[in-house]
Design a protein around this motif. Structure first.
Motif, PDB file in Angstrom:
ATOM      1  N   ALA A   1       4.342   7.204  12.082  1.00 37.93           N
ATOM      2  CA  ALA A   1       4.402   8.660  11.926  1.00 37.93           C
ATOM      3  C   ALA A   1       4.827   9.110  10.532  1.00 37.93           C
ATOM      4  O   ALA A   1       4.650  10.279  10.184  1.00 37.93           O
ATOM      5  N   CYS A   2       5.355   8.219   9.731  1.00 39.22           N
ATOM      6  CA  CYS A   2       5.975   8.589   8.454  1.00 39.22           C
ATOM      7  C   CYS A   2       4.998   9.271   7.489  1.00 39.22           C
ATOM      8  O   CYS A   2       5.239  10.398   7.040  1.00 39.22           O
ATOM      9  N   VAL A   3       3.923   8.626   7.157  1.00 36.36           N
ATOM     10  CA  VAL A   3       2.989   9.162   6.159  1.00 36.36           C
ATOM     11  C   VAL A   3       2.205  10.372   6.692  1.00 36.36           C
ATOM     12  O   VAL A   3       2.059  11.357   5.958  1.00 36.36           O
ATOM     13  N   PRO A   4       1.696  10.365   7.929  1.00 38.24           N
ATOM     14  CA  PRO A   4       1.008  11.575   8.399  1.00 38.24           C
ATOM     15  C   PRO A   4       1.911  12.811   8.425  1.00 38.24           C
ATOM     16  O   PRO A   4       1.457  13.915   8.099  1.00 38.24           O
ATOM     17  N   ALA A   5       3.165  12.632   8.781  1.00 40.13           N
ATOM     18  CA  ALA A   5       4.080  13.773   8.783  1.00 40.13           C
ATOM     19  C   ALA A   5       4.246  14.330   7.369  1.00 40.13           C
ATOM     20  O   ALA A   5       4.232  15.547   7.166  1.00 40.13           O
ATOM     21  N   ALA A   6       4.391  13.445   6.402  1.00 42.27           N
ATOM     22  CA  ALA A   6       4.519  13.900   5.017  1.00 42.27           C
ATOM     23  C   ALA A   6       3.223  14.538   4.528  1.00 42.27           C
ATOM     24  O   ALA A   6       3.255  15.489   3.744  1.00 42.27           O
ATOM     25  N   GLY A   7       2.086  14.036   4.992  1.00 41.36           N
ATOM     26  CA  GLY A   7       0.806  14.631   4.625  1.00 41.36           C
ATOM     27  C   GLY A   7       0.682  16.056   5.122  1.00 41.36           C
ATOM     28  O   GLY A   7       0.221  16.940   4.393  1.00 41.36           O
ATOM     29  N   PHE A   8       1.107  16.296   6.363  1.00 40.74           N
ATOM     30  CA  PHE A   8       1.074  17.664   6.886  1.00 40.74           C
ATOM     31  C   PHE A   8       2.049  18.568   6.138  1.00 40.74           C
ATOM     32  O   PHE A   8       1.754  19.730   5.868  1.00 40.74           O
TER      33      PHE A   8
ATOM     34  N   VAL B   1       5.695  15.123  -4.176  1.00 41.39           N
ATOM     35  CA  VAL B   1       6.996  14.445  -4.096  1.00 41.39           C
ATOM     36  C   VAL B   1       7.277  14.023  -2.657  1.00 41.39           C
ATOM     37  O   VAL B   1       7.781  12.913  -2.414  1.00 41.39           O
ATOM     38  N   THR B   2       6.936  14.865  -1.706  1.00 41.93           N
ATOM     39  CA  THR B   2       7.152  14.548  -0.294  1.00 41.93           C
ATOM     40  C   THR B   2       6.364  13.313   0.116  1.00 41.93           C
ATOM     41  O   THR B   2       6.889  12.415   0.786  1.00 41.93           O
ATOM     42  N   VAL B   3       5.112  13.232  -0.298  1.00 40.47           N
ATOM     43  CA  VAL B   3       4.289  12.068   0.055  1.00 40.47           C
ATOM     44  C   VAL B   3       4.795  10.823  -0.670  1.00 40.47           C
ATOM     45  O   VAL B   3       4.829   9.729  -0.090  1.00 40.47           O
ATOM     46  N   ALA B   4       5.209  10.970  -1.920  1.00 39.44           N
ATOM     47  CA  ALA B   4       5.759   9.830  -2.652  1.00 39.44           C
ATOM     48  C   ALA B   4       7.016   9.307  -1.955  1.00 39.44           C
ATOM     49  O   ALA B   4       7.194   8.086  -1.802  1.00 39.44           O
ATOM     50  N   ALA B   5       7.865  10.214  -1.512  1.00 43.33           N
ATOM     51  CA  ALA B   5       9.078   9.796  -0.802  1.00 43.33           C
ATOM     52  C   ALA B   5       8.734   9.094   0.506  1.00 43.33           C
ATOM     53  O   ALA B   5       9.373   8.103   0.877  1.00 43.33           O
ATOM     54  N   SER B   6       7.715   9.569   1.190  1.00 50.05           N
ATOM     55  CA  SER B   6       7.332   8.920   2.452  1.00 50.05           C
ATOM     56  C   SER B   6       6.792   7.513   2.209  1.00 50.05           C
ATOM     57  O   SER B   6       6.985   6.627   3.041  1.00 50.05           O
ATOM     58  N   GLY B   7       6.129   7.305   1.074  1.00 55.13           N
ATOM     59  CA  GLY B   7       5.678   5.959   0.749  1.00 55.13           C
ATOM     60  C   GLY B   7       6.838   5.001   0.542  1.00 55.13           C
ATOM     61  O   GLY B   7       6.808   3.851   1.008  1.00 55.13           O
TER      62      GLY B   7
ATOM     63  N   ALA C   1       0.834  -1.205   0.000  1.00 53.33           N
ATOM     64  CA  ALA C   1       0.000   0.000   0.000  1.00 53.33           C
ATOM     65  C   ALA C   1       0.869   1.255   0.000  1.00 53.33           C
ATOM     66  O   ALA C   1       0.549   2.243  -0.670  1.00 53.33           O
ATOM     67  N   ALA C   2       1.974   1.224   0.726  1.00 50.10           N
ATOM     68  CA  ALA C   2       2.883   2.378   0.750  1.00 50.10           C
ATOM     69  C   ALA C   2       3.496   2.607  -0.629  1.00 50.10           C
ATOM     70  O   ALA C   2       3.614   3.754  -1.081  1.00 50.10           O
ATOM     71  N   LEU C   3       3.882   1.537  -1.305  1.00 52.03           N
ATOM     72  CA  LEU C   3       4.451   1.687  -2.646  1.00 52.03           C
ATOM     73  C   LEU C   3       3.407   2.162  -3.652  1.00 52.03           C
ATOM     74  O   LEU C   3       3.725   2.950  -4.552  1.00 52.03           O
ATOM     75  N   LEU C   4       2.173   1.702  -3.501  1.00 58.70           N
ATOM     76  CA  LEU C   4       1.107   2.189  -4.382  1.00 58.70           C
ATOM     77  C   LEU C   4       0.852   3.684  -4.162  1.00 58.70           C
ATOM     78  O   LEU C   4       0.668   4.440  -5.118  1.00 58.70           O
ATOM     79  N   LEU C   5       0.859   4.103  -2.895  1.00 60.97           N
ATOM     80  CA  LEU C   5       0.709   5.525  -2.589  1.00 60.97           C
ATOM     81  C   LEU C   5       1.865   6.325  -3.178  1.00 60.97           C
ATOM     82  O   LEU C   5       1.669   7.404  -3.735  1.00 60.97           O
ATOM     83  N   ALA C   6       3.070   5.785  -3.076  1.00 57.20           N
ATOM     84  CA  ALA C   6       4.242   6.469  -3.632  1.00 57.20           C
ATOM     85  C   ALA C   6       4.124   6.612  -5.148  1.00 57.20           C
ATOM     86  O   ALA C   6       4.423   7.679  -5.702  1.00 57.20           O
ATOM     87  N   ALA C   7       3.671   5.567  -5.809  1.00 57.81           N
ATOM     88  CA  ALA C   7       3.517   5.637  -7.271  1.00 57.81           C
ATOM     89  C   ALA C   7       2.437   6.636  -7.657  1.00 57.81           C
ATOM     90  O   ALA C   7       2.603   7.414  -8.609  1.00 57.81           O
ATOM     91  N   TRP C   8       1.338   6.628  -6.914  1.00 60.86           N
ATOM     92  CA  TRP C   8       0.217   7.528  -7.204  1.00 60.86           C
ATOM     93  C   TRP C   8       0.625   8.986  -7.023  1.00 60.86           C
ATOM     94  O   TRP C   8       0.374   9.836  -7.882  1.00 60.86           O
TER      95      TRP C   8
ATOM     96  N   VAL D   1      -5.671   5.583   4.461  1.00 53.28           N
ATOM     97  CA  VAL D   1      -5.713   4.115   4.396  1.00 53.28           C
ATOM     98  C   VAL D   1      -4.372   3.533   4.827  1.00 53.28           C
ATOM     99  O   VAL D   1      -4.308   2.591   5.629  1.00 53.28           O
ATOM    100  N   VAL D   2      -3.292   4.090   4.302  1.00 52.85           N
ATOM    101  CA  VAL D   2      -1.960   3.598   4.672  1.00 52.85           C
ATOM    102  C   VAL D   2      -1.696   3.840   6.152  1.00 52.85           C
ATOM    103  O   VAL D   2      -1.148   2.973   6.846  1.00 52.85           O
ATOM    104  N   THR D   3      -2.105   4.986   6.669  1.00 54.59           N
ATOM    105  CA  THR D   3      -1.925   5.283   8.087  1.00 54.59           C
ATOM    106  C   THR D   3      -2.743   4.331   8.954  1.00 54.59           C
ATOM    107  O   THR D   3      -2.276   3.894  10.016  1.00 54.59           O
ATOM    108  N   LEU D   4      -3.932   3.985   8.512  1.00 57.56           N
ATOM    109  CA  LEU D   4      -4.745   3.014   9.247  1.00 57.56           C
ATOM    110  C   LEU D   4      -4.047   1.651   9.304  1.00 57.56           C
ATOM    111  O   LEU D   4      -4.038   0.998  10.353  1.00 57.56           O
ATOM    112  N   LEU D   5      -3.448   1.243   8.194  1.00 58.51           N
ATOM    113  CA  LEU D   5      -2.700  -0.019   8.193  1.00 58.51           C
ATOM    114  C   LEU D   5      -1.533   0.031   9.175  1.00 58.51           C
ATOM    115  O   LEU D   5      -1.273  -0.940   9.898  1.00 58.51           O
TER     116      LEU D   5
END
Length: 119
Positions: free
Chosen positions: A78-85, A97-103, A12-19, A40-44
């Motif tokens: 904490a990785c994806v929520p931090a990048a989301g903020f 790019v920041t969210v893709a890198a966090s994925g 899911a993290a890699l799919l988010l990164a690609a998206w 979704v990724v944060t819930l996982l």
């Protein structure tokens, strides 16, 4: 730790990164749909954090140490929520790019969590 949950979170993290990487390629900032994907990724990762803590409470031990395992669990959570903020603050393609890198970082953290647990 549950191997299926770790694998699902990594995929899911890699799919988010690609998206989000595709959005950055198209010169777009993160949009509402991206934030749903981040949720979704944060819930996982939250489920993974709870499962990891429950397994530790039941007396199971990671092969490479409890402290490092908990630190990686918290970092993964904490990785994806931090990048989301951060992407909210940067409403350009660089937010995507920041969210893709966090994925990608989260996927690597998942591999490391698997190694720490299994040895």
């Amino acid at each position: 730790m549950l191997d299926a949950l770790t694998s699902a979170t990594g995929v899911a993290a890699l799919l988010l990164a690609a998206w989000c990487g595709w959005a950055a390629y198209r010169d777009q900032p993160t949009k509402d749909w991206h934030f749903i994907g981040m949720a979704v990724v944060t819930l996982l990762t939250l489920v993974q954090l709870v499962v990891g803590i429950v397994q530790l409470a039941r007396g199971e031990e990671p092969e490479q140490g409890t402290v490092i395992f908990v630190a990686y669990l918290l970092g993964a959570f904490a990785c994806v929520p931090a990048a989301g903020f951060m992407s909210l603050a940067e409403r350009t393609r660089w937010g995507s790019v920041t969210v893709a890198a966090s994925g990608v970082v989260l996927a690597v953290l998942e591999v490391r969590l698997y190694d720490i647990w299994k040895g």
